[in-house]
Design an enzyme around this catalytic site. Structure first.
Site, PDB file in Angstrom:
ATOM      1  N   ARG A   1      53.719  48.107  47.898  1.00 50.96           N
ATOM      2  CA  ARG A   1      53.452  48.308  46.477  1.00 50.96           C
ATOM      3  C   ARG A   1      52.738  49.632  46.233  1.00 50.96           C
ATOM      4  O   ARG A   1      51.965  50.091  47.074  1.00 50.96           O
ATOM      5  CB  ARG A   1      52.606  47.157  45.926  1.00 50.96           C
ATOM      6  CG  ARG A   1      51.257  47.069  46.544  1.00 50.96           C
ATOM      7  CD  ARG A   1      50.788  45.750  47.117  1.00 50.96           C
ATOM      8  NE  ARG A   1      51.674  44.693  47.388  1.00 50.96           N
ATOM      9  CZ  ARG A   1      51.455  43.423  47.008  1.00 50.96           C
ATOM     10  NH1 ARG A   1      50.393  43.132  46.313  1.00 50.96           N
ATOM     11  NH2 ARG A   1      52.292  42.484  47.328  1.00 50.96           N
TER      12      ARG A   1
ATOM     13  N   ARG B   1      54.003  49.524  39.550  1.00 54.11           N
ATOM     14  CA  ARG B   1      54.060  48.348  40.419  1.00 54.11           C
ATOM     15  C   ARG B   1      55.282  47.506  40.056  1.00 54.11           C
ATOM     16  O   ARG B   1      55.479  47.126  38.916  1.00 54.11           O
ATOM     17  CB  ARG B   1      52.770  47.526  40.240  1.00 54.11           C
ATOM     18  CG  ARG B   1      52.793  46.117  40.793  1.00 54.11           C
ATOM     19  CD  ARG B   1      52.483  46.109  42.280  1.00 54.11           C
ATOM     20  NE  ARG B   1      52.636  44.759  42.804  1.00 54.11           N
ATOM     21  CZ  ARG B   1      51.648  43.908  43.017  1.00 54.11           C
ATOM     22  NH1 ARG B   1      50.419  44.265  42.752  1.00 54.11           N
ATOM     23  NH2 ARG B   1      51.882  42.726  43.499  1.00 54.11           N
TER      24      ARG B   1
ATOM     25  N   ASP C   1      42.927  43.707  42.849  1.00 51.12           N
ATOM     26  CA  ASP C   1      42.526  42.297  42.871  1.00 51.12           C
ATOM     27  C   ASP C   1      41.094  42.161  42.384  1.00 51.12           C
ATOM     28  O   ASP C   1      40.234  42.985  42.725  1.00 51.12           O
ATOM     29  CB  ASP C   1      42.636  41.726  44.294  1.00 51.12           C
ATOM     30  CG  ASP C   1      44.073  41.455  44.698  1.00 51.12           C
ATOM     31  OD1 ASP C   1      44.932  41.319  43.810  1.00 51.12           O
ATOM     32  OD2 ASP C   1      44.341  41.397  45.915  1.00 51.12           O
TER      33      ASP C   1
ATOM     34  N   ASP D   1      47.881  47.804  44.050  1.00 46.87           N
ATOM     35  CA  ASP D   1      47.448  46.408  43.962  1.00 46.87           C
ATOM     36  C   ASP D   1      45.970  46.407  43.594  1.00 46.87           C
ATOM     37  O   ASP D   1      45.162  47.051  44.267  1.00 46.87           O
ATOM     38  CB  ASP D   1      47.651  45.729  45.334  1.00 46.87           C
ATOM     39  CG  ASP D   1      47.387  44.233  45.288  1.00 46.87           C
ATOM     40  OD1 ASP D   1      47.611  43.620  44.227  1.00 46.87           O
ATOM     41  OD2 ASP D   1      46.965  43.680  46.321  1.00 46.87           O
TER      42      ASP D   1
HETATM   43  N1  LIG Z   1      41.257  36.998  41.753  1.00 45.87           N
HETATM   44  C1  LIG Z   1      42.484  37.431  41.416  1.00 45.87           C
HETATM   45  N2  LIG Z   1      42.759  38.761  41.330  1.00 45.87           N
HETATM   46  C2  LIG Z   1      44.011  39.199  41.010  1.00 45.87           C
HETATM   47  N3  LIG Z   1      45.060  38.386  40.723  1.00 45.87           N
HETATM   48  C3  LIG Z   1      44.825  37.059  40.794  1.00 45.87           C
HETATM   49  C4  LIG Z   1      43.544  36.522  41.142  1.00 45.87           C
HETATM   50  N4  LIG Z   1      43.630  35.160  41.131  1.00 45.87           N
HETATM   51  C5  LIG Z   1      44.887  34.868  40.789  1.00 45.87           C
HETATM   52  N5  LIG Z   1      45.614  35.989  40.586  1.00 45.87           N
HETATM   53  C6  LIG Z   1      47.021  35.981  40.196  1.00 45.87           C
HETATM   54  O1  LIG Z   1      47.813  36.452  41.253  1.00 45.87           O
HETATM   55  C7  LIG Z   1      48.980  36.966  40.655  1.00 45.87           C
HETATM   56  C8  LIG Z   1      49.820  37.693  41.690  1.00 45.87           C
HETATM   57  O2  LIG Z   1      49.073  38.710  42.244  1.00 45.87           O
HETATM   58  P1  LIG Z   1      49.726  39.676  43.292  1.00 45.87           P
HETATM   59  O3  LIG Z   1      51.206  39.767  43.105  1.00 45.87           O
HETATM   60  O4  LIG Z   1      48.958  40.990  43.206  1.00 45.87           O
HETATM   61  O5  LIG Z   1      49.433  38.930  44.648  1.00 45.87           O
HETATM   62  P2  LIG Z   1      49.448  39.647  46.016  1.00 45.87           P
HETATM   63  O6  LIG Z   1      48.562  40.865  45.891  1.00 45.87           O
HETATM   64  O7  LIG Z   1      50.867  39.877  46.454  1.00 45.87           O
HETATM   65  O8  LIG Z   1      48.808  38.612  47.013  1.00 45.87           O
HETATM   66  P3  LIG Z   1      47.284  38.262  47.168  1.00 45.87           P
HETATM   67  O9  LIG Z   1      46.915  37.465  45.951  1.00 45.87           O
HETATM   68  O10 LIG Z   1      47.273  37.481  48.433  1.00 45.87           O
HETATM   69  O11 LIG Z   1      46.506  39.548  47.273  1.00 45.87           O
HETATM   70  C9  LIG Z   1      48.458  37.757  39.492  1.00 45.87           C
HETATM   71  O12 LIG Z   1      49.419  37.937  38.500  1.00 45.87           O
HETATM   72  C10 LIG Z   1      47.302  36.901  39.003  1.00 45.87           C
HETATM   73  O13 LIG Z   1      47.660  36.071  37.916  1.00 45.87           O
HETATM   74  N1  LIG Z   2      46.387  46.173  54.979  1.00 43.01           N
HETATM   75  C1  LIG Z   2      46.753  45.533  53.870  1.00 43.01           C
HETATM   76  N2  LIG Z   2      47.672  44.553  53.941  1.00 43.01           N
HETATM   77  C2  LIG Z   2      48.015  43.903  52.809  1.00 43.01           C
HETATM   78  C3  LIG Z   2      47.456  44.263  51.557  1.00 43.01           C
HETATM   79  C4  LIG Z   2      46.507  45.309  51.528  1.00 43.01           C
HETATM   80  O1  LIG Z   2      45.974  45.679  50.452  1.00 43.01           O
HETATM   81  N3  LIG Z   2      46.183  45.923  52.690  1.00 43.01           N
HETATM   82  N4  LIG Z   2      47.812  43.577  50.444  1.00 43.01           N
HETATM   83  C5  LIG Z   2      48.629  42.558  50.523  1.00 43.01           C
HETATM   84  C6  LIG Z   2      48.921  41.751  49.328  1.00 43.01           C
HETATM   85  O2  LIG Z   2      47.891  41.726  48.466  1.00 43.01           O
HETATM   86  C7  LIG Z   2      49.320  42.172  51.751  1.00 43.01           C
HETATM   87  N5  LIG Z   2      48.923  42.907  52.881  1.00 43.01           N
END
Ligand SMILES: Nc1ncnc2c1ncn2[C@@H]1O[C@H](COP(=O)(O)OP(=O)(O)OP(=O)(O)O)[C@@H](O)[C@H]1O
Ligand SMILES: Nc1nc2c(c(=O)[nH]1)N=C(CO)CN2
Length: 166
Positions: A99, A90, A104, A102
């Site tokens: 990416r 990543r 979460d 990912d």
């Molecule tokens: N519930 C959570 N799960 C994962 N990361 C989190 C969470 N809450 C806050 N973060 C923070 O978000 C930061 C950035 O995450 P990331 O770059 O994967 O965001 P993203 O996937 O682009 O956007 P989104 O958060 O909208 O999915 C991580 O380094 C982490 O510290």
């Molecule tokens: N369909 C889809 N779209 C996204 C996704 C994802 O996992 N699926 N993750 C994102 C950033 O976390 C932004 N956009």
């Protein structure tokens, strides 16, 4: 009588996503890496779904969810997720950009947490069909501790037309 000490086990839910490289192999590899992590057991994994990307123009994603049994703190779980993301190459570039992996953290038992680096429940979970469809498959009755609504009810509020079972 000698009682063996068991650290508390808590249920957590994560989402997985990938839209670069061999997505199916990456997601399967991420689950294997999680299963090999001390203090984490995979309880249930969803099917994989092909989903239209939200955000900048980019390839479709492969998305899914898993429920875990964890004996580690939310912060330790996040650290493990970030480490596994790194192992799969990543690279953080564009906001919401493409990416290889990912991961979460969606839910951790009924915990509400607002820390600078970690918010639980995941703040955008309830608006994302690519999260709610797979999560409703494996944990339909899990209650979002903020809205107090169960996942299958949250799913009724989102448009699922861009989420297709692989
Ligand atoms: N519930 C959570 N799960 C994962 N990361 C989190 C969470 N809450 C806050 N973060 C923070 O978000 C930061 C950035 O995450 P990331 O770059 O994967 O965001 P993203 O996937 O682009 O956007 P989104 O958060 O909208 O999915 C991580 O380094 C982490 O510290
Ligand atoms: N369909 C889809 N779209 C996204 C996704 C994802 O996992 N699926 N993750 C994102 C950033 O976390 C932004 N956009």
């Amino acid at each position: 009588m000698l009682l063996k000490y068991h650290p508390q086990t808590v249920k957590a839910a994560i989402s997985l996503g990938s839209n670069l490289g061999n997505c199916q192999a990456t997601l399967a590899g991420a689950l294997t890496a999680l299963e090999q992590t001390s203090g984490i057991t995979i309880q249930t994994q969803s099917s994989w779904y092909q989903t239209k990307a939200i955000g900048p123009t980019q390839p479709d994603y492969l998305n899914g969810c898993a429920t875990l049994l964890v004996e580690i703190s939310p912060q330790a779980l996040l650290e493990n997720l970030l480490t596994i993301e790194q192992q799969f190459g990543r690279v953080r570039q564009e906001h919401w950009g493409p990416r290889t992996l990912d991961l979460d953290l969606l839910l951790y038992d009924d915990l509400i947490l607002h820390e600078p680096n970690l918010q639980i429940p995941h703040p955008r979970m309830a608006e994302r069909a690519f999260v709610l469809v797979p999560l409703a498959e494996i944990a339909p009755n899990w209650r979002d501790p903020i809205s107090k609504r169960i996942i299958q009810d949250l799913l009724l509020e989102v448009d699922t037309c861009d989420v297709h079972l692989l």
